[in-house]
Each structure stands twice: as C-alpha cells, then as structure tokens.
Design a protein around this motif. Structure first.
Motif, PDB file in Angstrom:
ATOM      1  N   LEU A 139       0.829  -1.209   0.000  1.00 13.66           N
ATOM      2  CA  LEU A 139       0.000   0.000   0.000  1.00 13.66           C
ATOM      3  C   LEU A 139       0.862   1.258   0.000  1.00 13.66           C
ATOM      4  CD1 LEU A 139      -2.878  -0.966   2.444  1.00 13.66           C
ATOM      5  CD2 LEU A 139      -2.968  -0.799  -0.040  1.00 13.66           C
ATOM      6  N   LEU A 140       1.984   1.221   0.682  1.00 16.42           N
ATOM      7  CA  LEU A 140       2.888   2.367   0.669  1.00 16.42           C
ATOM      8  C   LEU A 140       3.483   2.569  -0.721  1.00 16.42           C
ATOM      9  CD1 LEU A 140       4.691   2.019   4.112  1.00 16.42           C
ATOM     10  CD2 LEU A 140       2.975   3.684   3.426  1.00 16.42           C
ATOM     11  N   TRP A 141       3.821   1.469  -1.417  1.00 13.14           N
ATOM     12  CA  TRP A 141       4.347   1.592  -2.776  1.00 13.14           C
ATOM     13  C   TRP A 141       3.280   2.098  -3.735  1.00 13.14           C
ATOM     14  CZ3 TRP A 141       9.065   1.991  -4.385  1.00 13.14           C
ATOM     15  CH2 TRP A 141      10.096   1.451  -3.630  1.00 13.14           C
ATOM     16  N   LEU A 142       2.032   1.741  -3.482  1.00 14.37           N
ATOM     17  CA  LEU A 142       0.930   2.230  -4.312  1.00 14.37           C
ATOM     18  C   LEU A 142       0.679   3.711  -4.070  1.00 14.37           C
ATOM     19  CD1 LEU A 142      -1.286   1.471  -6.329  1.00 14.37           C
ATOM     20  CD2 LEU A 142      -2.759   0.957  -4.377  1.00 14.37           C
ATOM     21  N   LEU A 143       1.013   4.187  -2.893  1.00 11.83           N
ATOM     22  CA  LEU A 143       0.802   5.582  -2.549  1.00 11.83           C
ATOM     23  C   LEU A 143       1.691   6.517  -3.378  1.00 11.83           C
ATOM     24  CD1 LEU A 143      -0.822   7.317  -0.577  1.00 11.83           C
ATOM     25  CD2 LEU A 143       1.082   7.142   1.020  1.00 11.83           C
ATOM     26  N   ILE A 144       2.867   6.064  -3.777  1.00 10.32           N
ATOM     27  CA  ILE A 144       3.800   6.899  -4.548  1.00 10.32           C
ATOM     28  C   ILE A 144       3.192   7.324  -5.889  1.00 10.32           C
ATOM     29  CG2 ILE A 144       6.050   6.941  -5.694  1.00 10.32           C
ATOM     30  CD1 ILE A 144       7.061   5.180  -3.365  1.00 10.32           C
ATOM     31  N   PRO A 145       2.689   6.402  -6.737  1.00 11.31           N
ATOM     32  CA  PRO A 145       2.091   6.859  -8.005  1.00 11.31           C
ATOM     33  C   PRO A 145       0.809   7.668  -7.809  1.00 11.31           C
ATOM     34  CG  PRO A 145       2.113   4.455  -7.890  1.00 11.31           C
ATOM     35  CD  PRO A 145       2.793   4.950  -6.678  1.00 11.31           C
ATOM     36  N   VAL A 146       0.070   7.388  -6.755  1.00 10.04           N
ATOM     37  CA  VAL A 146      -1.146   8.158  -6.485  1.00 10.04           C
ATOM     38  C   VAL A 146      -0.773   9.602  -6.158  1.00 10.04           C
ATOM     39  CG1 VAL A 146      -3.092   8.431  -4.902  1.00 10.04           C
ATOM     40  CG2 VAL A 146      -2.535   6.173  -5.811  1.00 10.04           C
ATOM     41  N   LEU A 147       0.218   9.789  -5.315  1.00  7.32           N
ATOM     42  CA  LEU A 147       0.675  11.145  -4.995  1.00  7.32           C
ATOM     43  C   LEU A 147       1.261  11.842  -6.224  1.00  7.32           C
ATOM     44  CD1 LEU A 147       2.258  10.632  -1.464  1.00  7.32           C
ATOM     45  CD2 LEU A 147       0.074  11.721  -2.048  1.00  7.32           C
ATOM     46  N   ALA A 148       1.968  11.092  -7.061  1.00  4.08           N
ATOM     47  CA  ALA A 148       2.512  11.683  -8.281  1.00  4.08           C
ATOM     48  C   ALA A 148       1.385  12.116  -9.220  1.00  4.08           C
ATOM     49  CB  ALA A 148       3.431  10.691  -8.976  1.00  4.08           C
ATOM     50  N   ALA A 149       0.333  11.331  -9.322  1.00  2.00           N
ATOM     51  CA  ALA A 149      -0.811  11.693 -10.168  1.00  2.00           C
ATOM     52  C   ALA A 149      -1.505  12.939  -9.630  1.00  2.00           C
ATOM     53  CB  ALA A 149      -1.784  10.528 -10.257  1.00  2.00           C
TER      54      ALA A 149
END
Length: 57
Positions: A4-14
């Motif tokens: 979930l933390l790794w998924l948070l990176i692209p979400v924040l970038a988007a």
C-alpha cells in the motif's frame, strides 16, 4: 502494508500532476494582446503608406 505504501507513490505523483496541469492552464490576463494588436495595426498602416504610390502589385 508495504504494498500500500508503494501504491501511494504513483497516487501522490498523479495528484501532483493534476495540480500542476490545473495551474499551468489557468487563465491569464490578456492585456498584452491589445498592445500587440495596436502595434500590428500601426505596422500595416505604415506599409500601406509606403507602397501607396507604387504601380507594382
């Protein structure tokens, strides 16, 4: 939890990309356009005066 933390990176970038694109496409004042159009009109008038006595087409 680590996934979930790794998924948070692209979400924040988007989200950052969405904010930047909104800011980049904001409406700006177009006051400079009026001055440029007036300058172009003066240029056209000067060119017509310069070539008004010429028989060349």
């Amino acid at each position: 939890m680590g996934a979930l933390l790794w998924l948070l990176i692209p979400v924040l970038a988007a989200l950052a990309a969405m904010l930047w694109s909104t800011w980049a496409q904001r409406n700006r004042r177009s006051g400079g356009d009026i001055a440029e159009l007036a300058g172009y009109e003066r240029f056209r008038a000067a060119m017509e005066r310069e070539h008004s006595g010429s028989d060349l087409v």
